[in-house]
Motif scaffolding. Structure first.
Motif, PDB file in Angstrom:
ATOM      1  N   THR A  30       0.837  -1.210   0.000  1.00 15.05           N
ATOM      2  CA  THR A  30       0.000   0.000   0.000  1.00 15.05           C
ATOM      3  C   THR A  30       0.868   1.255   0.000  1.00 15.05           C
ATOM      4  O   THR A  30       0.604   2.203  -0.747  1.00 15.05           O
ATOM      5  N   LEU A  31       1.918   1.241   0.822  1.00 16.16           N
ATOM      6  CA  LEU A  31       2.831   2.388   0.872  1.00 16.16           C
ATOM      7  C   LEU A  31       3.431   2.644  -0.507  1.00 16.16           C
ATOM      8  O   LEU A  31       3.468   3.787  -0.980  1.00 16.16           O
ATOM      9  N   ALA A  32       3.891   1.575  -1.177  1.00 18.01           N
ATOM     10  CA  ALA A  32       4.504   1.726  -2.505  1.00 18.01           C
ATOM     11  C   ALA A  32       3.501   2.333  -3.489  1.00 18.01           C
ATOM     12  O   ALA A  32       3.846   3.222  -4.272  1.00 18.01           O
ATOM     13  N   SER A  33       2.248   1.887  -3.424  1.00 17.90           N
ATOM     14  CA  SER A  33       1.281   2.417  -4.389  1.00 17.90           C
ATOM     15  C   SER A  33       0.918   3.864  -4.044  1.00 17.90           C
ATOM     16  O   SER A  33       0.761   4.700  -4.942  1.00 17.90           O
ATOM     17  N   ASN A  34       0.862   4.195  -2.766  1.00 13.80           N
ATOM     18  CA  ASN A  34       0.631   5.599  -2.374  1.00 13.80           C
ATOM     19  C   ASN A  34       1.821   6.486  -2.759  1.00 13.80           C
ATOM     20  O   ASN A  34       1.637   7.647  -3.140  1.00 13.80           O
ATOM     21  N   MET A  35       3.030   5.929  -2.655  1.00 14.14           N
ATOM     22  CA  MET A  35       4.215   6.704  -3.056  1.00 14.14           C
ATOM     23  C   MET A  35       4.196   6.981  -4.559  1.00 14.14           C
ATOM     24  O   MET A  35       4.532   8.088  -4.990  1.00 14.14           O
ATOM     25  N   LEU A  36       3.796   5.980  -5.351  1.00 15.23           N
ATOM     26  CA  LEU A  36       3.703   6.200  -6.805  1.00 15.23           C
ATOM     27  C   LEU A  36       2.667   7.279  -7.098  1.00 15.23           C
ATOM     28  O   LEU A  36       2.910   8.190  -7.890  1.00 15.23           O
ATOM     29  N   GLU A  37       1.524   7.198  -6.439  1.00 15.12           N
ATOM     30  CA  GLU A  37       0.474   8.191  -6.679  1.00 15.12           C
ATOM     31  C   GLU A  37       0.961   9.591  -6.301  1.00 15.12           C
ATOM     32  O   GLU A  37       0.736  10.570  -7.021  1.00 15.12           O
ATOM     33  N   THR A  38       1.657   9.680  -5.164  1.00 11.88           N
ATOM     34  CA  THR A  38       2.196  10.961  -4.683  1.00 11.88           C
ATOM     35  C   THR A  38       3.222  11.514  -5.672  1.00 11.88           C
ATOM     36  O   THR A  38       3.217  12.702  -5.983  1.00 11.88           O
ATOM     37  N   MET A  39       4.090  10.618  -6.179  1.00  9.42           N
ATOM     38  CA  MET A  39       5.117  11.017  -7.143  1.00  9.42           C
ATOM     39  C   MET A  39       4.478  11.524  -8.439  1.00  9.42           C
ATOM     40  O   MET A  39       4.854  12.579  -8.941  1.00  9.42           O
ATOM     41  N   TYR A  40       3.482  10.794  -8.958  1.00 12.33           N
ATOM     42  CA  TYR A  40       2.816  11.203 -10.198  1.00 12.33           C
ATOM     43  C   TYR A  40       2.112  12.550 -10.012  1.00 12.33           C
ATOM     44  O   TYR A  40       2.119  13.394 -10.899  1.00 12.33           O
ATOM     45  N   ALA A  41       1.505  12.747  -8.855  1.00 15.49           N
ATOM     46  CA  ALA A  41       0.732  13.975  -8.609  1.00 15.49           C
ATOM     47  C   ALA A  41       1.641  15.186  -8.475  1.00 15.49           C
ATOM     48  O   ALA A  41       1.247  16.306  -8.794  1.00 15.49           O
ATOM     49  N   ALA A  42       2.879  14.983  -8.008  1.00 16.71           N
ATOM     50  CA  ALA A  42       3.763  16.112  -7.656  1.00 16.71           C
ATOM     51  C   ALA A  42       4.010  17.140  -8.781  1.00 16.71           C
ATOM     52  O   ALA A  42       3.864  18.334  -8.518  1.00 16.71           O
ATOM     53  N   PRO A  43       4.385  16.845 -10.014  1.00 15.01           N
ATOM     54  CA  PRO A  43       4.773  15.545 -10.529  1.00 15.01           C
ATOM     55  C   PRO A  43       6.280  15.355 -10.419  1.00 15.01           C
ATOM     56  O   PRO A  43       7.040  16.297 -10.462  1.00 15.01           O
ATOM     57  N   GLY A  44       6.687  14.072 -10.283  1.00 12.51           N
ATOM     58  CA  GLY A  44       8.111  13.752 -10.211  1.00 12.51           C
ATOM     59  C   GLY A  44       8.373  12.435 -10.892  1.00 12.51           C
ATOM     60  O   GLY A  44       7.439  11.748 -11.325  1.00 12.51           O
ATOM     61  N   VAL A  45       9.654  12.069 -11.007  1.00  9.67           N
ATOM     62  CA  VAL A  45      10.019  10.810 -11.659  1.00  9.67           C
ATOM     63  C   VAL A  45      10.583   9.785 -10.677  1.00  9.67           C
ATOM     64  O   VAL A  45      10.890   8.662 -11.058  1.00  9.67           O
ATOM     65  N   GLY A  46      10.728  10.200  -9.396  1.00  8.32           N
ATOM     66  CA  GLY A  46      11.229   9.261  -8.409  1.00  8.32           C
ATOM     67  C   GLY A  46      10.864   9.732  -7.009  1.00  8.32           C
ATOM     68  O   GLY A  46      10.687  10.927  -6.776  1.00  8.32           O
ATOM     69  N   LEU A  47      10.718   8.764  -6.091  1.00  9.99           N
ATOM     70  CA  LEU A  47      10.429   9.115  -4.704  1.00  9.99           C
ATOM     71  C   LEU A  47      10.971   8.004  -3.799  1.00  9.99           C
ATOM     72  O   LEU A  47      10.818   6.816  -4.107  1.00  9.99           O
ATOM     73  N   ALA A  48      11.625   8.415  -2.724  1.00 14.55           N
ATOM     74  CA  ALA A  48      12.133   7.453  -1.749  1.00 14.55           C
ATOM     75  C   ALA A  48      11.239   7.509  -0.510  1.00 14.55           C
ATOM     76  O   ALA A  48      10.703   8.574  -0.175  1.00 14.55           O
ATOM     77  N   ALA A  49      11.096   6.368   0.172  1.00 14.78           N
ATOM     78  CA  ALA A  49      10.248   6.311   1.365  1.00 14.78           C
ATOM     79  C   ALA A  49      10.681   7.365   2.391  1.00 14.78           C
ATOM     80  O   ALA A  49       9.843   7.948   3.089  1.00 14.78           O
ATOM     81  N   SER A  50      11.998   7.630   2.450  1.00 14.45           N
ATOM     82  CA  SER A  50      12.538   8.635   3.376  1.00 14.45           C
ATOM     83  C   SER A  50      11.831   9.980   3.225  1.00 14.45           C
ATOM     84  O   SER A  50      11.660  10.704   4.200  1.00 14.45           O
ATOM     85  N   GLN A  51      11.441  10.300   1.990  1.00 12.99           N
ATOM     86  CA  GLN A  51      10.830  11.608   1.723  1.00 12.99           C
ATOM     87  C   GLN A  51       9.407  11.720   2.255  1.00 12.99           C
ATOM     88  O   GLN A  51       8.884  12.821   2.397  1.00 12.99           O
ATOM     89  N   VAL A  52       8.779  10.562   2.521  1.00  8.92           N
ATOM     90  CA  VAL A  52       7.447  10.592   3.127  1.00  8.92           C
ATOM     91  C   VAL A  52       7.535  10.109   4.579  1.00  8.92           C
ATOM     92  O   VAL A  52       6.567   9.592   5.148  1.00  8.92           O
ATOM     93  N   ASP A  53       8.737  10.302   5.143  1.00  8.08           N
ATOM     94  CA  ASP A  53       8.983  10.046   6.569  1.00  8.08           C
ATOM     95  C   ASP A  53       8.832   8.577   6.969  1.00  8.08           C
ATOM     96  O   ASP A  53       8.468   8.258   8.096  1.00  8.08           O
ATOM     97  N   ARG A  54       9.116   7.670   6.015  1.00  5.79           N
ATOM     98  CA  ARG A  54       9.172   6.237   6.326  1.00  5.79           C
ATOM     99  C   ARG A  54      10.608   5.807   6.041  1.00  5.79           C
ATOM    100  O   ARG A  54      11.037   5.831   4.882  1.00  5.79           O
TER     101      ARG A  54
END
Ligand code: NI
Length: 171
Positions: A30-54
């Motif tokens: 679930t976290l991975a899919s939420n991270m992808l959604e967050t990255m697409y919405a930003a928009p960005g091409v990459g996101l690390a869990a660290s950036q969402v405080d995980r």
């Protein structure tokens, strides 16, 4: 699915060293899919869990034009291939609207697990190689601004802190 808040430089939580993921649970998926959604919405091409405080070893990347090639890497390890380096004008969702040139190995191999626990190995160059190295740095608590001069980094920090203050005032 949910959008996750992204930490901004100079938030000290971005400096946390991530820990390996021991078990790929539904919560991780679930976290991975939420991270992808967050990255697409930003928009960005990459996101690390660290950036969402995980602070776990999980990164997501999609460099395709049409959001059609999501990549999820768990417990990634990186190996430079060859000694050639290449510069790239990098940006980061945790350092909004700041771009600067960083020189990194031009080709890298990434070994990781996917969301089903299968081993994956991928040789990357170009933007994908940049992106992989940039996101891997986040897991170590490192940001692209760390490659810049201390003076530049301080200027960026001042700018973001000022921008944050102005936002609070507007609210
Ligand atoms: Ni970043």
């Amino acid at each position: 699915m949910a959008l996750l808040p992204i930490l901004s430089f100079p938030d000290p939580r971005l400096r946390t060293q991530a820990k390996p993921i021991e078990k790929i649970t539904d919560e991780i998926r679930t976290l991975a899919s939420n991270m992808l959604e967050t990255m697409y919405a930003a928009p960005g091409v990459g996101l690390a869990a660290s950036q969402v405080d995980r602070h776990i070893e999980l990164i997501v990347i999609d460099i395709s034009e049409d959001k059609s090639k999501p990549l999820v890497f768990i417990n990634p390890k990186i190996t430079p291939l060859g000694i050639e380096t290449a510069p790239y004008e990098e940006g980061c969702l945790s350092v909004p609207e700041i771009y600067d040139k960083v020189e990194r190995p031009a080709r890298v191999r990434i070994d990781a697990l996917d969301l089903t626990g299968q081993s994956i190995s991928l040789d990357a160059d170009g933007l994908l190689a940049v992106c992989i190295q940039h996101e891997m740095d986040h897991l170590k608590g490192k940001l692209f601004v760390d490659y810049l001069s201390p003076l530049k980094r301080q200027r960026i920090k001042d700018k973001l802190v000022k921008r944050e203050r102005e936002k609070v005032r507007v609210r």
